[in-house]
Enzyme design. Structure first.
Site, PDB file in Angstrom:
ATOM      1  N   ARG A   1      16.176   6.522 -21.696  1.00 17.99           N
ATOM      2  CA  ARG A   1      14.732   7.288 -21.291  1.00 17.99           C
ATOM      3  C   ARG A   1      15.210   8.242 -20.621  1.00 17.99           C
ATOM      4  O   ARG A   1      14.372   9.214 -20.367  1.00 17.99           O
ATOM      5  CB  ARG A   1      14.119   6.444 -20.421  1.00 17.99           C
ATOM      6  CG  ARG A   1      12.868   5.358 -21.052  1.00 17.99           C
ATOM      7  CD  ARG A   1      11.678   6.115 -21.633  1.00 17.99           C
ATOM      8  NE  ARG A   1      11.206   7.224 -20.387  1.00 17.99           N
ATOM      9  CZ  ARG A   1      10.525   7.115 -19.395  1.00 17.99           C
ATOM     10  NH1 ARG A   1      10.145   5.771 -19.010  1.00 17.99           N
ATOM     11  NH2 ARG A   1      10.280   7.977 -18.506  1.00 17.99           N
TER      12      ARG A   1
ATOM     13  N   ARG B   1       6.358  -6.727 -18.865  1.00 12.80           N
ATOM     14  CA  ARG B   1       7.310  -5.549 -18.520  1.00 12.80           C
ATOM     15  C   ARG B   1       8.608  -5.948 -18.510  1.00 12.80           C
ATOM     16  O   ARG B   1       9.434  -5.478 -18.063  1.00 12.80           O
ATOM     17  CB  ARG B   1       7.017  -5.240 -16.911  1.00 12.80           C
ATOM     18  CG  ARG B   1       5.636  -4.650 -16.541  1.00 12.80           C
ATOM     19  CD  ARG B   1       5.494  -3.302 -17.075  1.00 12.80           C
ATOM     20  NE  ARG B   1       4.258  -2.615 -16.700  1.00 12.80           N
ATOM     21  CZ  ARG B   1       4.031  -1.766 -15.952  1.00 12.80           C
ATOM     22  NH1 ARG B   1       4.873  -1.341 -15.181  1.00 12.80           N
ATOM     23  NH2 ARG B   1       2.993  -1.580 -15.800  1.00 12.80           N
TER      24      ARG B   1
ATOM     25  N   ASP C   1       1.818   2.181 -23.318  1.00 13.48           N
ATOM     26  CA  ASP C   1       1.024   1.967 -22.084  1.00 13.48           C
ATOM     27  C   ASP C   1      -0.275   1.924 -22.092  1.00 13.48           C
ATOM     28  O   ASP C   1      -0.773   2.419 -23.268  1.00 13.48           O
ATOM     29  CB  ASP C   1       1.515   3.079 -21.095  1.00 13.48           C
ATOM     30  CG  ASP C   1       1.126   2.773 -19.633  1.00 13.48           C
ATOM     31  OD1 ASP C   1       1.752   2.310 -19.031  1.00 13.48           O
ATOM     32  OD2 ASP C   1       0.081   3.272 -19.069  1.00 13.48           O
TER      33      ASP C   1
HETATM   34  C1  LIG Z   1      -1.772  -1.258 -14.933  1.00 22.56           C
HETATM   35  C2  LIG Z   1      -0.962  -1.027 -16.251  1.00 22.56           C
HETATM   36  C3  LIG Z   1      -0.263   0.176 -16.390  1.00 22.56           C
HETATM   37  N1  LIG Z   1       0.391  -0.090 -17.545  1.00 22.56           N
HETATM   38  C4  LIG Z   1       0.365  -1.525 -17.966  1.00 22.56           C
HETATM   39  C5  LIG Z   1      -0.278  -1.938 -17.212  1.00 22.56           C
HETATM   40  C6  LIG Z   1      -0.789  -3.487 -17.198  1.00 22.56           C
HETATM   41  C7  LIG Z   1       0.248  -4.304 -16.959  1.00 22.56           C
HETATM   42  C8  LIG Z   1       0.263  -4.421 -15.273  1.00 22.56           C
HETATM   43  O1  LIG Z   1      -0.739  -4.980 -14.864  1.00 22.56           O
HETATM   44  O2  LIG Z   1       1.500  -4.389 -14.915  1.00 22.56           O
HETATM   45  C9  LIG Z   1       1.035  -1.824 -19.250  1.00 22.56           C
HETATM   46  C10 LIG Z   1       2.313  -1.682 -19.677  1.00 22.56           C
HETATM   47  N2  LIG Z   1       3.002  -0.558 -19.319  1.00 22.56           N
HETATM   48  C11 LIG Z   1       4.444  -0.502 -19.997  1.00 22.56           C
HETATM   49  C12 LIG Z   1       4.401  -1.674 -20.759  1.00 22.56           C
HETATM   50  C13 LIG Z   1       5.696  -1.931 -21.728  1.00 22.56           C
HETATM   51  C14 LIG Z   1       5.783  -3.153 -22.357  1.00 22.56           C
HETATM   52  C15 LIG Z   1       6.435  -4.262 -21.375  1.00 22.56           C
HETATM   53  O3  LIG Z   1       5.656  -5.066 -20.657  1.00 22.56           O
HETATM   54  O4  LIG Z   1       7.704  -4.452 -21.533  1.00 22.56           O
HETATM   55  C16 LIG Z   1       3.300  -2.158 -20.533  1.00 22.56           C
HETATM   56  C17 LIG Z   1       2.593  -3.721 -20.991  1.00 22.56           C
HETATM   57  C18 LIG Z   1       5.468   0.325 -19.832  1.00 22.56           C
HETATM   58  C19 LIG Z   1       5.662   1.055 -18.464  1.00 22.56           C
HETATM   59  N3  LIG Z   1       4.600   2.001 -18.098  1.00 22.56           N
HETATM   60  C20 LIG Z   1       5.087   2.545 -16.757  1.00 22.56           C
HETATM   61  C21 LIG Z   1       6.611   2.451 -16.727  1.00 22.56           C
HETATM   62  C22 LIG Z   1       7.345   2.801 -15.946  1.00 22.56           C
HETATM   63  C23 LIG Z   1       7.606   4.172 -16.243  1.00 22.56           C
HETATM   64  C24 LIG Z   1       9.087   4.691 -16.374  1.00 22.56           C
HETATM   65  O5  LIG Z   1       9.706   3.734 -16.816  1.00 22.56           O
HETATM   66  O6  LIG Z   1       9.230   5.732 -16.185  1.00 22.56           O
HETATM   67  C25 LIG Z   1       6.911   1.600 -17.893  1.00 22.56           C
HETATM   68  C26 LIG Z   1       8.299   1.235 -18.413  1.00 22.56           C
HETATM   69  C27 LIG Z   1       4.298   3.426 -16.179  1.00 22.56           C
HETATM   70  C28 LIG Z   1       3.125   2.742 -15.513  1.00 22.56           C
HETATM   71  N4  LIG Z   1       1.939   2.649 -16.157  1.00 22.56           N
HETATM   72  C29 LIG Z   1       0.894   2.145 -15.309  1.00 22.56           C
HETATM   73  C30 LIG Z   1       1.632   1.782 -13.979  1.00 22.56           C
HETATM   74  C31 LIG Z   1       0.980   0.851 -12.863  1.00 22.56           C
HETATM   75  C32 LIG Z   1       2.916   2.066 -14.291  1.00 22.56           C
HETATM   76  C33 LIG Z   1       3.905   2.202 -13.383  1.00 22.56           C
HETATM   77  C34 LIG Z   1       4.197   3.312 -12.372  1.00 22.56           C
HETATM   78  C35 LIG Z   1       5.598   3.328 -11.736  1.00 22.56           C
HETATM   79  O7  LIG Z   1       5.949   2.535 -10.922  1.00 22.56           O
HETATM   80  O8  LIG Z   1       6.225   4.178 -11.789  1.00 22.56           O
HETATM   81  C36 LIG Z   1      -0.449   1.631 -15.746  1.00 22.56           C
END
Ligand SMILES: Cc1c2[nH]c(c1CCC(=O)O)Cc1[nH]c(c(CCC(=O)O)c1C)Cc1[nH]c(c(CCC(=O)O)c1C)Cc1[nH]c(c(C)c1CCC(=O)O)C2
Length: 354
Positions: A50, A37, A86
């Site tokens: 974004r 992340r 994602d």
């Molecule tokens: C479980 C999981 C998800 N997504 C991901 C996982 C596995 C990693 C982990 O265990 O943390 C993987 C993920 N999601 C994202 C990345 C981007 C690359 C990086 O690591 O920099 C990666 C590797 C972008 C994202 N994916 C997400 C965001 C945040 C949304 C935003 O910025 O608007 C990002 C940058 C959304 C997301 N997507 C998911 C979650 C739990 C969330 C967060 C929800 C929140 O708190 O808003 C599912």
């Protein structure tokens, strides 16, 4: 052997990077660092680009994906980029009705719980995700000798979102299906393994130098259940991409009791959260695999001296390892001070320079 005498696969500009060397358990000039992340809400430049664009839409715009993926590389000088996407993107791409709700996570309109629901999980083809191929093509051009990590969600973690319909603390519906209808469960995980493997293949063929399989929530399972009900599907994913020869990283949270099995599933590098010291993790994983981790992401909220002391603890525990990729034990927390991350990269590089 000079670079030009090597097999073609070794002539890529990223081959001699510290990150790929550490994954291959070769000597490195310094311990490589990247952060799960690393692209995202901790960066003001991310929030700016974004603005007004929903998360899943942003994943489908190659120029935006390229910019967001490069932001932490420019700012922190990390040793690898991770493709901005994602874990639910491939599911969205095959038509599953889902969205990512800010502050919540992935939400699925109609959860998958019955045999007929499996019909909604069709095969993923490269034509479903042209934006992935395009973005990775742009990225590898910009990144030069810095490797790009592709990634996907592992079958169990994807299944949990699909079966629960959203994030879950206890995974009760998921476990009810796993214990109550093992045949349907196995078929669901096998479907997800096929989709995940296809998603990773597209990323590797487009130029990703390594892949990480995120099984974020699999720590909810006991080892016997992992072995019986999850490992076959995760192994299928790793086997499907083995012939490319790119390092395969496997990560989950709370997986102290599963580290050996997660390595056995087919990983070259096992990711460790902050609960198990790396020397102990190495004993659990056994020889022949590199480790990635494992500073507690919350440590970054402490004063600089404390961050450095905890970082030394991680590096000391990693001192005897054959291959170590420095990372956090889970993703960067959204309110982390980005300067603390930049300082951490520099500290690890300086401290481990050989
Ligand atoms: C479980 C999981 C998800 N997504 C991901 C996982 C596995 C990693 C982990 O265990 O943390 C993987 C993920 N999601 C994202 C990345 C981007 C690359 C990086 O690591 O920099 C990666 C590797 C972008 C994202 N994916 C997400 C965001 C945040 C949304 C935003 O910025 O608007 C990002 C940058 C959304 C997301 N997507 C998911 C979650 C739990 C969330 C967060 C929800 C929140 O708190 O808003 C599912």
């Amino acid at each position: 052997m000079s670079a030009n005498d090597r097999p073609l696969a070794q002539q890529t500009p990223t081959y001699d990077s510290a990150f790929l060397k550490a994954c291959r358990r070769e000597p490195v000039p310094h311990t490589p660092v990247w952060f799960m992340r690393q692209a995202g809400r901790s960066l003001p430049e991310y929030l700016k680009v974004r603005e007004g664009i929903p998360m899943l839409d942003s994943c489908m715009r190659p120029e935006l994906v390229t910019e967001i993926t490069l932001q932490p590389v420019r700012r922190h000088k990390v040793d690898a980029a991770i493709y901005f996407s994602d874990i639910v993107v491939p599911l969205k791409a095959i038509g599953v009705d889902l969205d990512i709700k800010p502050g919540v996570g992935p939400v699925v309109a109609e959860p998958i719980r019955r045999r007929e629901d499996l019909e909604r999980l069709r095969d993923l083809t490269p034509d479903d995700i042209p934006y992935v191929t395009e973005a990775i093509g742009m990225l590898t051009g910009e990144l030069g000798s810095t490797p790009l990590i592709g990634f996907a969600g592992a079958p169990f973690t994807l299944a949990s979102y699909l079966v629960e319909g959203g994030p879950s603390r206890n995974h009760e519906n998921t476990k009810a299906l796993m214990y109550g209808d093992p045949g349907l469960w196995a078929d669901l995980l096998d479907r997800l393994a096929e989709i995940t493997a296809a998603f990773l293949k597209v990323q590797i063929e487009a130029g990703a130098s390594a892949v990480q399989l995120f099984d974020s929530w699999v720590g909810a399972l006991a080892p016997a259940d992992y072995r019986r009900s999850v490992m076959p599907a995760s192994s299928k994913v790793f086997d499907a991409v083995a012939s490319y020869g790119v390092p395969r990283i496997h990560f989950g949270v709370g997986t102290g009791e599963l580290l050996g099995l997660m390595g056995e599933a087919g990983a070259d590098v096992v990711g460790v959260d902050w609960r198990v010291p790396l020397d102990e993790a190495a004993r659990r994983v056994g020889p022949g695999k590199a480790l990635q981790g494992n500073l507690d992401p919350a440590v970054l909220f402490a004063p600089r001296e404390a961050v450095e002391a905890q970082t030394r603890r991680v590096l000391d525990a990693a001192a005897g390892l054959e291959g170590h990729v420095f990372n956090l034990g889970h993703g960067v927390l959204p309110t982390t001070d980005p300067d603390a991350l930049t300082r951490l990269v520099e500290y690890v590089h300086t401290r481990t320079a050989r």
